[in-house]
Design a protein around this motif. Structure first.
Motif, short mmCIF file in Angstrom:
data_model
loop_
_atom_site.label_atom_id
_atom_site.label_comp_id
_atom_site.label_asym_id
_atom_site.label_seq_id
_atom_site.Cartn_x
_atom_site.Cartn_y
_atom_site.Cartn_z
N THR A 1 29.93 33.69 38.47
CA THR A 1 30.69 34.03 39.68
C THR A 1 32.11 34.52 39.39
OG1 THR A 1 29.40 32.44 40.96
CG2 THR A 1 31.50 33.17 41.91
N PRO A 2 32.89 33.85 38.51
CA PRO A 2 34.26 34.33 38.26
C PRO A 2 34.30 35.75 37.68
CG PRO A 2 33.99 32.09 37.45
CD PRO A 2 32.62 32.59 37.79
N ILE A 3 33.35 36.06 36.80
CA ILE A 3 33.34 37.39 36.18
C ILE A 3 32.93 38.45 37.19
CG2 ILE A 3 32.31 38.81 34.39
CD1 ILE A 3 34.30 36.70 33.41
N VAL A 4 31.88 38.17 37.95
CA VAL A 4 31.42 39.14 38.96
C VAL A 4 32.52 39.41 39.98
CG1 VAL A 4 29.80 39.51 40.87
CG2 VAL A 4 28.98 38.57 38.69
N LEU A 5 33.17 38.35 40.46
CA LEU A 5 34.22 38.51 41.46
C LEU A 5 35.42 39.27 40.89
CD1 LEU A 5 34.26 35.09 43.35
CD2 LEU A 5 33.55 37.32 44.22
N SER A 6 35.82 38.93 39.65
CA SER A 6 36.99 39.59 39.07
C SER A 6 36.72 41.08 38.87
CB SER A 6 37.37 38.93 37.74
OG SER A 6 36.36 39.10 36.78
N LEU A 7 35.53 41.43 38.41
CA LEU A 7 35.21 42.84 38.21
C LEU A 7 35.07 43.58 39.54
CD1 LEU A 7 32.66 42.66 35.25
CD2 LEU A 7 34.98 43.58 35.19
N LEU A 8 34.40 42.95 40.50
CA LEU A 8 34.19 43.58 41.79
C LEU A 8 35.51 43.82 42.51
CD1 LEU A 8 32.16 44.60 43.89
CD2 LEU A 8 32.05 42.28 44.81
N VAL A 9 36.32 42.78 42.61
CA VAL A 9 37.61 42.91 43.30
C VAL A 9 38.53 43.85 42.51
CG1 VAL A 9 39.67 41.68 44.08
CG2 VAL A 9 37.41 40.63 44.34
N GLY A 10 38.51 43.75 41.20
CA GLY A 10 39.36 44.61 40.38
C GLY A 10 39.03 46.07 40.58
N LEU A 11 37.75 46.42 40.57
CA LEU A 11 37.34 47.82 40.74
C LEU A 11 37.65 48.32 42.15
CD1 LEU A 11 33.96 47.78 38.76
CD2 LEU A 11 36.13 48.84 38.07
N VAL A 12 37.50 47.46 43.15
CA VAL A 12 37.84 47.84 44.52
C VAL A 12 39.34 48.13 44.62
CG1 VAL A 12 38.04 47.00 46.90
CG2 VAL A 12 35.91 46.65 45.62
N LEU A 13 40.15 47.28 44.01
CA LEU A 13 41.60 47.50 44.04
C LEU A 13 41.98 48.79 43.31
CD1 LEU A 13 42.94 43.87 43.42
CD2 LEU A 13 42.95 45.16 45.57
N LEU A 14 41.31 49.08 42.20
CA LEU A 14 41.61 50.31 41.46
C LEU A 14 41.19 51.54 42.27
CD1 LEU A 14 40.61 49.37 37.79
CD2 LEU A 14 42.91 49.65 38.75
N ALA A 15 40.07 51.44 42.97
CA ALA A 15 39.65 52.55 43.84
C ALA A 15 40.67 52.76 44.96
CB ALA A 15 38.26 52.26 44.43
#
Length: 464
Positions: free
Chosen positions: A226-240
């Motif tokens: 969960t921590p990895i999936v959330l960090s990558l998902l939120v991180g990529l959304v913020l970068l977009a």
């Protein structure tokens, strides 16, 4: 008296001194992590945060360096960053707990994040465009020597002095570099004052920080956790969101419109698999040689040492003779072929491997990598004007920060799937071989992308 050396060479001397200190710092601390874990009485894995906090802060400030360079002026921004690195090195050396050290390393990374892009802008503005290969050769030389000397210096310090000196050693080097910067660097003209892009900075910090965290820890914690999936998902959304926001602003923190210029865009794209492939094998091979074959860290370090020697040989040849004659495209295609071939050969080694064979492979790999480094550094800014140089170096610096994390993430994922907790030697060796083959394939991708480069776009850097 100093005029006889030429202003461009004085700038190179200042930048090289700062770069040497920064690179040495990174390699010295890697050697010291077990000692630091014992000093602070924590588990060895907890020490990873001293590296991760530095890496994330470095990446965020590297991407922001263009704004600071324009707002403060390159000379002032460089001196502030250099002074900040010296002060934060002192704070790290005085740390009394792991938390204090992690905070100190984050602040140190923030300072380091400005040194390279701002220093690069100063350097390439000082050298005429037709002499970019000469400037690149000077930088590559120290970039190769410093990491090779780092483990030796770190081991010597830990053997004969307190661990605190792995940080205190930066004080005299940084102090001299700061003095030379104050004496030698010319004050540059400031652009019109611009307000700080607060929304862009927080989107960048959050997006890049979370993405780098996810990439760095995914192989260890599991990509489905969960921590990895959330960090990558939120991180990529913020970068977009960052891309959308920055493209709409007249004065953004990150000038992404520079990527619309063909030469700059394609050299950034090529750099991703180049640096991903370069770092991923450096990550995999020591693990294999130590954990599976049983060699000591010192033996492994000496086995890898020929790689920077190979880089040094070809970077000198390219910078002095080959770049202007052949251009970046052919040199980089040759480099891709060599690095791919060596990578495939490395992926065939097993537990019976002789370290002399590894040394030969590493020297050959260094020869191939040297055919990448100088052409990329020389040509990436070939069509970038002086006013945009700070922003351009920030974007390219960010590419170079993301690429290693991406390469290690891919390699560690392939490795984790390959060994999957197996205790059978043959299965584990096969897992490592598959991961090293994945690392080699990154250079096949680099070669394909290099076909899109055009020497005519970098013609100004090839002029006699």
């Amino acid at each position: 008296m100093l005029e006889r050396y030429g202003y461009k060479n004085l700038v190179a001397a200042v930048y090289i001194a700062a770069l040497f200190m920064q690179i040495m710092d990174g390699t010295i601390i890697n050697v010291a992590l077990p000692t630091l874990a014992e000093e602070f009485n924590v588990d060895a894995t907890a020490m990873d945060w001293t590296v991760l906090s530095f890496t994330i802060a470095l990446a965020v400030m590297t991407a922001s360096a263009g704004w600071f360079g324009k707002r403060l002026g390159l000379r002032r921004a460089f001196m502030i960053a250099l002074g900040g690195f010296v002060v934060t090195s002192l704070l790290c050396g005085l740390a009394q707990s792991l938390n204090q050290l992690v905070i100190g390393r984050a602040l140190q990374g923030a300072s380091a994040g400005l040194i390279t892009p701002v220093g690069s802008a100063l350097l390439f503005n000082a050298f005429p465009i037709e002499e970019r290969s000469i400037a690149s050769r000077k930088v590559i030389t120290v970039a190769v020597i410093a990491p090779a000397l780092g483990p030796i210096a770190g081991g010597t310090i830990l053997e004969f002095a307190s661990w605190r000196w792995i940080f205190f050693v930066n004080l005299p080097i940084g102090g001299v570099a700061l003095l030379l910067a104050w004496l030698w660097l010319r004050t540059d003209d400031l652009d019109e004052p611009t307000s700080f892009d607060t929304s862009g900075f927080f989107l960048l910090a959050g997006g890049l920080g979370l993405t780098l965290y996810g990439l760095s820890r995914g192989g260890e914690r599991g990509w489905g956790s969960t921590p990895i999936v959330l960090s990558l998902l939120v991180g990529l959304v913020l970068l977009a969101a960052l891309v959308i926001v920055e493209l709409r602003k007249r004065q953004p923190l990150l000038q992404l419109r520079l990527l619309t210029e063909r030469n700059f865009r394609w050299f950034n794209l090529v750099s991703l698999p180049v640096y991903a492939g370069f770092i991923s094998l450096i990550y995999l091979l020591p693990l294999f040689l130590q954990n599976e074959v049983g060699y000591s860290p010192l033996q492994v370090g000496l086995a890898l040492f020929p790689q920077p020697l190979g880089v040094l040989v070809t970077s000198q040849l390219v910078g002095r003779f080959l770049y202007k004659r052949l251009g970046p495209r052919r040199l980089m295609l040759t480099g891709a072929a060599i690095a791919f071939a060596v990578g495939v050969a490395t992926a065939r080694i097993d537990t019976n491997v002789n370290l002399w064979f590894v040394r030969v492979l590493m020297f050959g790999r260094g020869l191939g990598m040297g055919l990448f480094f100088v052409p990329i550094q020389s040509a990436v800014y070939a069509r970038t004007d002086r006013q945009s140089m700070g922003q351009a170096t920030a974007i390219y610096g960010t590419t170079r920060q993301v690429a290693p994390a991406l390469g290690v993430a891919i390699a560690s994922t392939v490795l984790a799937n390959g060994i999957a907790g197996s205790t059978i030697t043959a299965d584990r060796v096969s897992g490592y071989q598959t991961a090293m083959l994945a690392s080699a394939l990154m250079f096949a991708v680099a070669g394909l992308l290099t076909l899109r480069l055009r020497d005519k776009d970098a013609a100004a850097t090839m002029a006699p």
